[in-house]
Write an enzyme that holds these catalytic residues in place. Structure first.
Site, PDB file in Angstrom:
ATOM      1  N   PRO A   1      34.118  39.281  39.167  1.00  0.00           N
ATOM      2  CA  PRO A   1      34.587  39.604  37.807  1.00  0.00           C
ATOM      3  C   PRO A   1      36.058  39.216  37.658  1.00  0.00           C
ATOM      4  O   PRO A   1      36.932  39.835  38.249  1.00  0.00           O
ATOM      5  CB  PRO A   1      34.387  41.118  37.720  1.00  0.00           C
ATOM      6  CG  PRO A   1      34.384  41.591  39.139  1.00  0.00           C
ATOM      7  CD  PRO A   1      33.824  40.482  39.960  1.00  0.00           C
TER       8      PRO A   1
ATOM      9  N   ASP B   1      40.180  38.831  41.360  1.00  0.00           N
ATOM     10  CA  ASP B   1      38.861  39.449  41.492  1.00  0.00           C
ATOM     11  C   ASP B   1      39.013  40.954  41.286  1.00  0.00           C
ATOM     12  O   ASP B   1      39.587  41.643  42.125  1.00  0.00           O
ATOM     13  CB  ASP B   1      38.299  39.142  42.883  1.00  0.00           C
ATOM     14  CG  ASP B   1      36.863  39.625  43.066  1.00  0.00           C
ATOM     15  OD1 ASP B   1      36.410  40.458  42.261  1.00  0.00           O
ATOM     16  OD2 ASP B   1      36.207  39.168  44.028  1.00  0.00           O
ATOM     17  N   HIS B   2      38.476  41.450  40.168  1.00  0.00           N
ATOM     18  CA  HIS B   2      38.675  42.860  39.824  1.00  0.00           C
ATOM     19  C   HIS B   2      37.871  43.807  40.711  1.00  0.00           C
ATOM     20  O   HIS B   2      38.031  45.021  40.613  1.00  0.00           O
ATOM     21  CB  HIS B   2      38.310  43.091  38.361  1.00  0.00           C
ATOM     22  CG  HIS B   2      39.170  44.116  37.686  1.00  0.00           C
ATOM     23  ND1 HIS B   2      40.013  44.950  38.374  1.00  0.00           N
ATOM     24  CD2 HIS B   2      39.311  44.463  36.368  1.00  0.00           C
ATOM     25  CE1 HIS B   2      40.639  45.767  37.530  1.00  0.00           C
ATOM     26  NE2 HIS B   2      40.232  45.478  36.313  1.00  0.00           N
ATOM     27  N   ARG B   3      37.009  43.271  41.579  1.00  0.00           N
ATOM     28  CA  ARG B   3      36.297  44.144  42.507  1.00  0.00           C
ATOM     29  C   ARG B   3      37.253  44.731  43.545  1.00  0.00           C
ATOM     30  O   ARG B   3      37.053  45.871  43.987  1.00  0.00           O
ATOM     31  CB  ARG B   3      35.186  43.369  43.228  1.00  0.00           C
ATOM     32  CG  ARG B   3      34.039  42.922  42.353  1.00  0.00           C
ATOM     33  CD  ARG B   3      33.044  42.099  43.130  1.00  0.00           C
ATOM     34  NE  ARG B   3      33.638  40.881  43.696  1.00  0.00           N
ATOM     35  CZ  ARG B   3      32.981  40.008  44.459  1.00  0.00           C
ATOM     36  NH1 ARG B   3      31.708  40.242  44.763  1.00  0.00           N
ATOM     37  NH2 ARG B   3      33.583  38.929  44.910  1.00  0.00           N
TER      38      ARG B   3
ATOM     39  N   VAL C   1      40.940  43.881  43.420  1.00  0.00           N
ATOM     40  CA  VAL C   1      42.312  43.910  42.909  1.00  0.00           C
ATOM     41  C   VAL C   1      42.327  44.662  41.592  1.00  0.00           C
ATOM     42  O   VAL C   1      41.753  44.207  40.595  1.00  0.00           O
ATOM     43  CB  VAL C   1      42.872  42.483  42.710  1.00  0.00           C
ATOM     44  CG1 VAL C   1      44.287  42.548  42.163  1.00  0.00           C
ATOM     45  CG2 VAL C   1      42.838  41.713  44.022  1.00  0.00           C
TER      46      VAL C   1
END
Length: 463
Positions: free
Chosen positions: A257, A433-435, A437
């Site tokens: 994401p 990467d919002h998973r 960060v």
């Protein structure tokens, strides 16, 4: 066709340097191939006379296919064997070259890129819960065959390119009789199932044992593009670097994401420092440009925000924190976009970093970047500013958590010390990467880079 990189499944033959009837020596380059990562020259492991070229220039060949046969003095030609897939799931230590012969009780096995086959495999941390040994072996064998650990015994064994071919031809793999090793379905099997008539012509020529080298004609060149009859369109086959880039970008965009943040700031002081460094005796003969100081600013910001330098391990459900920085630099080459990286860039001084950047760029432009140079990256910089654009929303390089896009540096009106003055301004864009960060970490990291470039003395005080 040997696996000239790690995990590659196919390569395109760019150029043959020999023809049937030519005499070759051990180590002589016989052809140049392009993988998904680089162009590589392949040497012959035999002394002898070329008997047959199995594929024409422009053909895409699966790893494991025989591409050339050589008469080595006997009546029968010796086929250049492909690097076999490792059969044992347990990891082994790569042997030192002098001990290679001792480690192989069956003798020295010649392969196209040298002598000795490294039977390596990747050992993954087991998932929680008990696993039946037979099931574990089947899962590992499935991964080695290129169709993932999720495959079951009921699923036909085939490599991804073969599965795509079957889908394009409308062939159900469950109805295909496999002829490859370990029950793997090959391209020929798919073509045979699609066109079972005896007169059908397969995509790749079947090996033919000719009585003499002179009787084997050289293969015809494969077309690079197909032009429509009205010359209004040109169709270019998707292969090589372009094919690999497309697969990586699609996989990244629909797996991680993405979040992209932007910062616009005054980079005038950094530009002045660039000019000063050009006349510094310690930087004599070295290339000094804004990208060098931007790269150094990234390395300092990573040190202040180490969690940004990480990757997501889906198989083991772990976040892998990297205590080193292999800094990738996106480079546009005649063969397409590649991202070689500078190993352990965090440990390099400014002069060393300048040399590494110059070597990376020149090697990429010459088309000599090796597959190893494009593996193991942890963070990437893409400089879209050289094309005159303000910035972009970059897609993550697979296996990394963040990528920085550098926009064009332009003279703009800017409020400086309470007055509107012409200042050099740029915009940075950070995709992450919002998973793994969060917004806070990504924002702090991007703000640190901008702060360093606004006040480059922070390269010293923050380092």
């Amino acid at each position: 066709m040997p696996d000239v990189g790690e995990g590659l499944t196919e390569a395109e033959i760019l150029k043959w340097y020999v023809q049937p009837g030519d005499t070759v020596t051990d180590g002589q380059v016989v052809c140049e191939v392009e993988t998904a990562k680089a162009a590589v020259e392949l040497p012959s492991p035999f002394d002898g006379v070329v008997h047959e070229l199995r594929f024409p220039e422009g053909a895409t060949v699966d790893v494991g296919e025989v591409i050339i046969s050589v008469n080595v003095g006997g009546d029968a030609p010796a086929e250049v064997p492909a690097a076999p897939v490792a059969e044992a799931p347990e990891p082994v230590v790569a042997p030192v070259a002098p001990a290679a012969e001792e480690a192989e009780p069956q003798g020295r096995q010649p392969v196209l890129v040298g002598y000795g086959v490294a039977a390596t495999s990747t050992k993954r941390r087991p998932r929680k819960g008990a696993t039946v040994p037979g099931q574990a072996a089947a899962a590992i064998q499935g991964e080695l065959n290129g169709h993932g650990a999720a495959a079951t015994a009921a699923r036909p064994l085939a490599k991804p390119p073969v599965r795509k071919l079957a889908k394009d031809l409308g062939v159900d793999l469950a109805t295909v009789v496999p002829t490859g090793p370990d029950g793997i379905i090959t391209r020929e099997d798919v073509h045979a199932a699609a066109t079972p008539e005896p007169s059908a012509v397969t995509e790749t020529p079947a090996p033919v044992a000719a009585p003499a080298p002179a009787a084997v004609p050289a293969p015809a060149a494969a077309p690079a593009a197909v032009v429509s009859t009205d010359a209004r369109e040109t169709r270019v086959p998707i292969k090589g670097v372009r094919k690999a880039t497309a697969a990586a970008m699609v996989g990244s965009a629909f797996t991680a994401p993405h979040v992209t943040e932007f910062v616009t700031f005054d980079i005038t002081r950094t530009m002045k420092l660039v000019e000063e460094l050009k006349s510094d005796k310690d930087m004599a003969g070295l290339r000094v440009n804004p990208l060098l100081l931007i790269a150094k600013a990234v390395l300092v910001a990573v040190k202040r925000n180490p969690d940004i330098n990480a990757s997501w391990d889906e198989a083991n459900q772990e976040i892998v924190l990297k205590h080193y920085v292999n800094l990738g630099i996106a480079a546009a080459t005649p063969r397409g976009l590649i991202v070689p990286n500078i190993k352990d860039a965090h440990a390099q001084t400014l002069p060393e970093l300048s040399r590494s950047l110059s070597e990376l760029v020149s090697t990429a432009r010459e088309g000599k970047t090796t597959p190893a140079a494009m593996q193991g990256g942890t963070f990437t910089i893409t400089n879209v500013g050289v094309f005159g654009v303000d910035t972009g929303t970059p897609i993550l390089n697979p296996g990394e958590s963040a990528i920085l896009a550098v926009g064009a540096i332009k003279l703009q009106p800017w409020v400086h010390k309470g007055k509107v003055k012409p200042r050099q301004v740029t915009t940075l864009a950070l995709s992450f990467d919002h998973r793994l960060v969060d917004g806070e970490l990504g924002s702090k990291f991007l703000a640190d880079i901008a702060a360093i470039l606004e006040q480059p003395k922070r390269l010293i005080t923050w380092a």
